[in-house]
Design a protein around this motif. Sequence first.
Motif, PDB file in Angstrom:
ATOM      1  N   ASP A 268       0.855  -1.182   0.000  1.00 46.50           N
ATOM      2  CA  ASP A 268       0.000   0.000   0.000  1.00 46.50           C
ATOM      3  C   ASP A 268       0.894   1.236   0.000  1.00 46.50           C
ATOM      4  OD1 ASP A 268      -1.731   2.150   0.630  1.00 46.50           O
ATOM      5  OD2 ASP A 268      -3.116   0.791   1.651  1.00 46.50           O
ATOM      6  N   LEU A 269       1.094   1.830  -1.166  1.00 43.33           N
ATOM      7  CA  LEU A 269       2.067   2.904  -1.322  1.00 43.33           C
ATOM      8  C   LEU A 269       1.688   4.157  -0.538  1.00 43.33           C
ATOM      9  CD1 LEU A 269       2.921   2.599  -5.125  1.00 43.33           C
ATOM     10  CD2 LEU A 269       3.869   1.365  -3.174  1.00 43.33           C
TER      11      LEU A 269
ATOM     12  N   PRO B 201      -1.228 -10.532 -11.216  1.00 44.14           N
ATOM     13  CA  PRO B 201      -2.111  -9.440 -10.788  1.00 44.14           C
ATOM     14  C   PRO B 201      -3.215  -9.125 -11.778  1.00 44.14           C
ATOM     15  CG  PRO B 201       0.191  -8.862 -10.433  1.00 44.14           C
ATOM     16  CD  PRO B 201       0.191 -10.121 -11.237  1.00 44.14           C
ATOM     17  N   GLY B 202      -2.961  -9.403 -13.057  1.00 47.33           N
ATOM     18  CA  GLY B 202      -3.945  -9.094 -14.085  1.00 47.33           C
ATOM     19  C   GLY B 202      -5.239  -9.876 -13.966  1.00 47.33           C
ATOM     20  N   ARG B 203      -5.239 -10.918 -13.138  1.00 50.41           N
ATOM     21  CA  ARG B 203      -6.469 -11.671 -12.926  1.00 50.41           C
ATOM     22  C   ARG B 203      -7.386 -10.961 -11.923  1.00 50.41           C
ATOM     23  NH1 ARG B 203      -6.998 -16.505 -11.243  1.00 50.41           N
ATOM     24  NH2 ARG B 203      -8.396 -17.170 -12.904  1.00 50.41           N
TER      25      ARG B 203
ATOM     26  N   LEU C 202      -6.579  -3.434  -3.732  1.00 49.12           N
ATOM     27  CA  LEU C 202      -5.338  -2.675  -3.871  1.00 49.12           C
ATOM     28  C   LEU C 202      -4.838  -2.705  -5.315  1.00 49.12           C
ATOM     29  CD1 LEU C 202      -3.297  -1.020  -2.242  1.00 49.12           C
ATOM     30  CD2 LEU C 202      -2.015  -3.131  -1.820  1.00 49.12           C
ATOM     31  N   ILE C 203      -5.004  -3.834  -5.975  1.00 47.49           N
ATOM     32  CA  ILE C 203      -4.620  -3.945  -7.392  1.00 47.49           C
ATOM     33  C   ILE C 203      -5.401  -2.938  -8.230  1.00 47.49           C
ATOM     34  CG2 ILE C 203      -4.778  -5.428  -9.435  1.00 47.49           C
ATOM     35  CD1 ILE C 203      -4.146  -7.807  -7.549  1.00 47.49           C
ATOM     36  N   GLU C 204      -6.708  -2.892  -8.016  1.00 49.16           N
ATOM     37  CA  GLU C 204      -7.547  -1.968  -8.787  1.00 49.16           C
ATOM     38  C   GLU C 204      -7.239  -0.510  -8.461  1.00 49.16           C
ATOM     39  OE1 GLU C 204     -11.460  -3.334  -7.860  1.00 49.16           O
ATOM     40  OE2 GLU C 204     -11.450  -4.881  -9.440  1.00 49.16           O
TER      41      GLU C 204
ATOM     42  N   LYS D 153      -2.728   0.555 -13.116  1.00 44.94           N
ATOM     43  CA  LYS D 153      -3.554   0.975 -14.253  1.00 44.94           C
ATOM     44  C   LYS D 153      -3.497  -0.022 -15.405  1.00 44.94           C
ATOM     45  CE  LYS D 153      -3.018   5.925 -13.250  1.00 44.94           C
ATOM     46  NZ  LYS D 153      -2.284   5.767 -11.979  1.00 44.94           N
ATOM     47  N   GLY D 154      -2.634  -1.029 -15.278  1.00 46.92           N
ATOM     48  CA  GLY D 154      -2.490  -2.024 -16.333  1.00 46.92           C
ATOM     49  C   GLY D 154      -1.535  -3.108 -15.893  1.00 46.92           C
TER      50      GLY D 154
END
Length: 387
Positions: free
Chosen positions: A162-163, A285-287, A295-297, A301-302
């Motif tokens: 979590d940046l 992560p793309g799944r 957190l991924i969403e 952004k890609g």
Amino acid sequence: MSYTYEKTDDILAHQGDDYEKFMGAVVPPIFQNSLFVLPTSGNGIPEHPYVYTRTTNPTVEVVEQKLAALEGGGDALCFSSGMAAISSAIMHFLEKDCHVITVKSIYNPTRTLLKEYFPKKFGVQTSFLSQEELEHLEDHIRENTKLIYLESPSTGIFHLQDLGKIAKIGKKHGIGTVIDNTYATPLYQHPLEYGIDISVHTASKYLGGHSDLVAGALISSKEICSSIRLGERANFGGCIDPHQAWLLLRGMRTLRLRLEQHAKNAKAVAEFLKNHPQVEQVFYPGRKEGPQKELIEKQLKGFNGLLSFVLKGTAQQAEGFLDSLTCFLKGCSWGGFESLASPFTVGTSEEYNRELDCPANLIRLHIGLEDVETLIGDLKQAFEKIK
């Protein structure tokens, strides 16, 4: 006069390409020279800022302008390798006998630097935290903690940190923050927007994209970049060669297009692996699934072509699987046009796996730009051979 662009494709195509400055050349020239003589105007002021390529060079400057614009930084610096960029960013914050906090699953050469080199040479100690321990970051801060070093998504299993939360903790305690942002590239994650001090990249990967250069980069504020330009980069001599910078510039022109195809292929391969009876777990992560989905969403952004999976079976079967691949080449790097397979934790000890915060029998794949049916077919036949 170089125009300032805001949209990604415009930055990749034109930012820093000062056509008037470079006599109308649509591709900036390679200033393959070591020094610049200093003609002066009548008042004795130099007419250009260039003195010596170890500190400044027009070709390198074009790449740096693109990187800064892409990631929302005040400035950027290019280096002769990813490790030159990483070590310079780390050294910027270190003091003798200080303390560093990082995650376990980081790039292995960075691990070696923090675990072996800095302690022996400078008395710098590092706490390597698991994903669970990172949730209680403040419990691990010491009076002499000077740096929190992140890699998100991290090597091997692609955990995110979590940046925003970590940047706030760093600022609260007066601790510098650096992130290896190579996986996401400047297109898909902007750590500086969350308050991270420095974002570093191994530019040999997707930024170059053709497996024909070794380079690194960092993006930060003008103040920090100026300090590193005349400090760590100049003193340790890690500046990128102008020709390598030109190759990097060429690779960046097609960065978005390449990443989209890598991700498209990787998603198809990840789905194939997820449903295969000889696969225990897939990390990609793309799944957009699992406990880090939110957190991924939020942060990414890609995605790209790097994924990993745990093979059901023995280490010998995993080795047999890797040896049976024909289109996938065996190699330790990633980010180029070619597909690669790496025995990430195949045949390693439990202690080593705990140190990396990764499961046993983990195979890492880089999904290249070949036809995706060819890649899936190669994986299928390799699975068949180890049944």
